[in-house]
Every structure is written in C-alpha cells, then in structure tokens.
Design an enzyme around this catalytic site. Sequence first.
Site, short mmCIF file in Angstrom:
data_model
loop_
_atom_site.label_atom_id
_atom_site.label_comp_id
_atom_site.label_asym_id
_atom_site.label_seq_id
_atom_site.Cartn_x
_atom_site.Cartn_y
_atom_site.Cartn_z
N HIS A 27 -14.74 -28.19 -83.37
CA HIS A 27 -13.87 -28.04 -82.64
C HIS A 27 -12.49 -27.02 -82.79
O HIS A 27 -11.92 -26.91 -82.01
CB HIS A 27 -13.12 -29.44 -82.24
CG HIS A 27 -12.23 -29.87 -83.12
ND1 HIS A 27 -12.52 -30.38 -84.50
CD2 HIS A 27 -10.73 -29.77 -83.48
CE1 HIS A 27 -11.56 -30.58 -85.20
NE2 HIS A 27 -10.50 -30.28 -84.62
C1 UD1 Z 1 -6.08 -31.05 -81.43
C2 UD1 Z 1 -5.27 -30.65 -82.67
C3 UD1 Z 1 -6.14 -30.62 -84.19
C4 UD1 Z 1 -7.04 -31.90 -84.15
C5 UD1 Z 1 -7.79 -32.05 -82.99
C6 UD1 Z 1 -8.67 -33.16 -83.12
C7 UD1 Z 1 -3.27 -29.22 -82.25
C8 UD1 Z 1 -2.69 -27.88 -82.56
N1 UD1 Z 1 -4.53 -29.23 -82.47
O1 UD1 Z 1 -7.05 -30.07 -81.37
O2 UD1 Z 1 -5.45 -30.35 -85.08
O3 UD1 Z 1 -8.03 -31.38 -85.13
O4 UD1 Z 1 -6.82 -32.47 -81.80
O5 UD1 Z 1 -9.57 -33.38 -81.87
O6 UD1 Z 1 -2.54 -30.22 -82.15
N2 UD1 Z 1 -9.10 -31.98 -74.13
C9 UD1 Z 1 -9.81 -32.84 -73.08
N3 UD1 Z 1 -9.47 -33.99 -73.22
C10 UD1 Z 1 -8.63 -34.52 -74.11
C11 UD1 Z 1 -8.05 -33.65 -74.99
C12 UD1 Z 1 -8.46 -32.25 -74.80
O7 UD1 Z 1 -10.83 -32.26 -72.32
O8 UD1 Z 1 -8.53 -35.90 -74.03
C13 UD1 Z 1 -9.54 -30.32 -73.77
C14 UD1 Z 1 -8.51 -29.68 -72.93
O9 UD1 Z 1 -9.21 -28.67 -72.23
C15 UD1 Z 1 -7.63 -29.16 -73.97
C16 UD1 Z 1 -8.39 -28.85 -75.07
O10 UD1 Z 1 -9.41 -29.97 -75.20
O11 UD1 Z 1 -7.22 -27.73 -73.60
C17 UD1 Z 1 -7.88 -28.83 -76.69
O12 UD1 Z 1 -6.88 -29.83 -76.85
P1 UD1 Z 1 -6.00 -29.84 -77.73
O13 UD1 Z 1 -5.19 -31.22 -77.69
O14 UD1 Z 1 -4.86 -28.96 -77.13
O15 UD1 Z 1 -6.25 -29.60 -78.98
P2 UD1 Z 1 -7.47 -29.99 -79.74
O16 UD1 Z 1 -8.34 -28.64 -79.85
O17 UD1 Z 1 -8.06 -31.19 -79.38
#
Ligand code: UD1
Length: 383
Positions: A207
């Site tokens: 991820h």
């Molecule tokens: C975040 C953390 C990372 C952690 C990871 C665990 C930061 C900078 N990164 O990364 O350190 O290892 O979580 O998963 O805080 N999305 C969904 N549903 C959700 C959440 C996210 O669809 O419930 C999608 C969205 O398109 C979003 C993308 O995932 O834009 C990224 O989510 P985000 O929380 O920004 O970062 P992660 O990649 O999940």
Amino acid sequence: MNLLFVAGARPNFVKIAPLMRAASRYSDIDAQLVHTGQHYDKAMSEAFFDDLDIPRPNVNLDVGSGSHAVQTAEVMKRFEQVVLGQPVDLVVVVGDVNSTLACALTAVKLGISVAHVEAGLRSFDRSMPEEINRMLTDRISDYCFTTEPSAEQNLLREGVEAHRIFAVGNVMVDSLLFFLEKSSTSDILARLGLPGHRHGYALLTLHRPVNVDNDGDLRRMLEALNELAASIPIVFPAHPRTRLQMEKNGVGLSSRIRVIEPLGYLDFMHLMHKARMVLTDSGGIQEETTVLGVPCLTLRESTERPITISTGTNRLVGSDPKEILAQARLILSGAVPQGSVPELWDGRAAERILAILHRKLLDRVVAANQDSDGSCCAMAVGK
Ligand code: UD1
C-alpha cells in the site's frame, strides 16, 4: 485525569486497543477516544473496532481522504474544537500517520502534554510521509515510548532528552498476543478454499505510495509476484489505494494471485500465522511476522524497524524483481530465517505505558498543589 486517545487509520486501531484496555483499569483516569476518520471504509475501520473490542469512539472527526496538507489541516481544525470543548490533561497519539502528527501539533499548541507511542523509529527516507510524521511528532512530544533500542538511539541522537524516553515494548504485539488464540478460530482459510495446514500459500500486502503510486514499480513488482505464484499461490488482501492503482493501470495478475478485500484483524492474523511467507511493505506486519516466526520479505529499500531483521524473521528485498524472486525461492527451498522475539515484546507494553503516564500525571497534581500551597503561604507571609 483526562486523557484523550487518538486513532485515525487501520494500524492505529491495533495499537490503541491495548492502551484503552489498560487505561480502563484506572478508576481515576477518564479515557476518551477520538477517531479522526482518516480511514472510514467498514473494512478499514469499523471491522477493527469489532474484532479488537475497542470501545466506540467518543468523537469521530470524519475527515476522510485528501491530500496530505488537506487531511492534516482538517484533523487539526476539528481536533482543536474537541480539545477546547473539555478538560484535557494529556493527548496520546500512536504510530506515524497524518492523524498522529495533526493531533500532536494541535495539542501542544494548546499547551497540552503529548505522549507518542511507537516513537523514535526512523527509515532515514524522507520521501516517506510517515518519516516526516514520526520526526515531527517526536520533536514535540513530552513522553516518547519506544519499541526497540534503535528508536531510543535515534531520539537521543536527535537531541531528545533521556528523561523523555521510555523503553516499554510494543503495543502492536500486545494486541497480537492478546488475540492470538481467538484468531486461531477464524474460518478464513476455509472461506478462501486454502489448505488448512501451514505453508500452503504466500500472503501479500502492498500500500505504500512509493510502491503503488508509481505505475512502473508496481508493474515490475507484480510481474515478479506473478512468476512466484507459479510455485506457490498468493493471497493478496488489497488496500483501496492499491486496488485503484491496479484498475487504473490495467495491471494483469496471475490467476494464482487471489486479490481479496481488506480483511478484519482476526482473519488477517490467522492468514499470516499459517502462511509460508509474507511479502509486504507494511511496517506493523514486519513486527507481527517476527513474533509469529513467519518469514517476511519486505518490499522496500529501508525499514524503520531494524530489530525485525537483526532479531526477527524479516529480510529487506526492495522492489527489484530479481531479488524478490531469489529471496522468495530461498524460503521455498527451506532456507527460512530463524528469529527470536525482541526484548519487552511480551504483551505488556500498554500496561507499562499507562503506569508511567499515571505516575507522571500524579506527580503533576502534587507539584501543582505544592505550588498553590507555596503561593498561598507567600501571600500570607506577604500580608
Ligand atoms: C495511511 C498511512 C500509512 C499507513 C496506512 C495503513 C499516512 C500518511 N499514511 O496510508 O502510514 O500505513 O494508512 O493503511 O497517514 N481509502 C479508502 N478507504 C479508506 C481509507 C482510504 O478508500 O477507508 C483510500 C482513499 O482513496 C485514500 C487512499 O486510500 O485517498 C489513501 O488513504 P490515506 O489515509 O490517505 O493513506 P493510506 O495510504 O491508507
């Protein structure tokens, strides 16, 4: 004593569970849980509250997704209102996600003490958002709780005073050990049609933006994994961002790589425990495989958790397809890294953290009383 615990994203929930449990044993601690809403999908959030028996959050900030600046700023704006709306003695943040830094920064600017659980880890790769979040959160935290000796050394080198650093062990391991027996009753293997005996499949998670947002790297990595899948089936619970990238870029996968929805905690633990090997770019999974004694290949150039390599079962393989395949084949041939469990990873880290925080807060109450007694006396004498 009013403590606000913060959790925002999937790995935070695993860390916050034992802390909430430990806090509940103190009758003089009022522990409130704030969910920032950084992760909001049922599979990424609610499922973890159910599996880990975490009390429902007192507040959900519902920030959702956004750029780093937008997400961090939204958490700060909304968290400030929560903190201003009630008495707060201490804010406890965990891990390295955007919510961690946002809440620590908000609290400290309001003059409230901050405790950072899992402090001091460093990958020395500043292109990772987590590295920036970790460095800044540690800098402004009053109490830095560490999981491994390298973290303590990093903090000391960066000028954090020794009296702010506490080696307590690993709260993620607290959850793992607490739920290990329960997870063994998961029927995930049957649901996926996998062999019940150990070692019948490899488990994959990916991820990190550095791996999945760059089309070329993702493609090359998956090509290597397609090749590995000819020797062993691979189960791949895909993070929403990874799934999105794969769909966008039309990356073709072998039919022996089974892409599934993100799993709940208990199912994932069981799948990990029974796997022949785990391939991942997650931080926490490097630690969990070390405790479970399962070989782990980390698809990154660096790790902020070096003890999982020096003591545990983890090996760094980067994103080079040749190296990934060579190391995976070594494991298939039986050359399995033998590890042991790091010191203090014994399931009691959260207890230690709460005992320290409780004592520190009591000391503060005593000091405040002495101060007010002192000023009363001074005033009386002055009269
Ligand atoms: C975040 C953390 C990372 C952690 C990871 C665990 C930061 C900078 N990164 O990364 O350190 O290892 O979580 O998963 O805080 N999305 C969904 N549903 C959700 C959440 C996210 O669809 O419930 C999608 C969205 O398109 C979003 C993308 O995932 O834009 C990224 O989510 P985000 O929380 O920004 O970062 P992660 O990649 O999940």
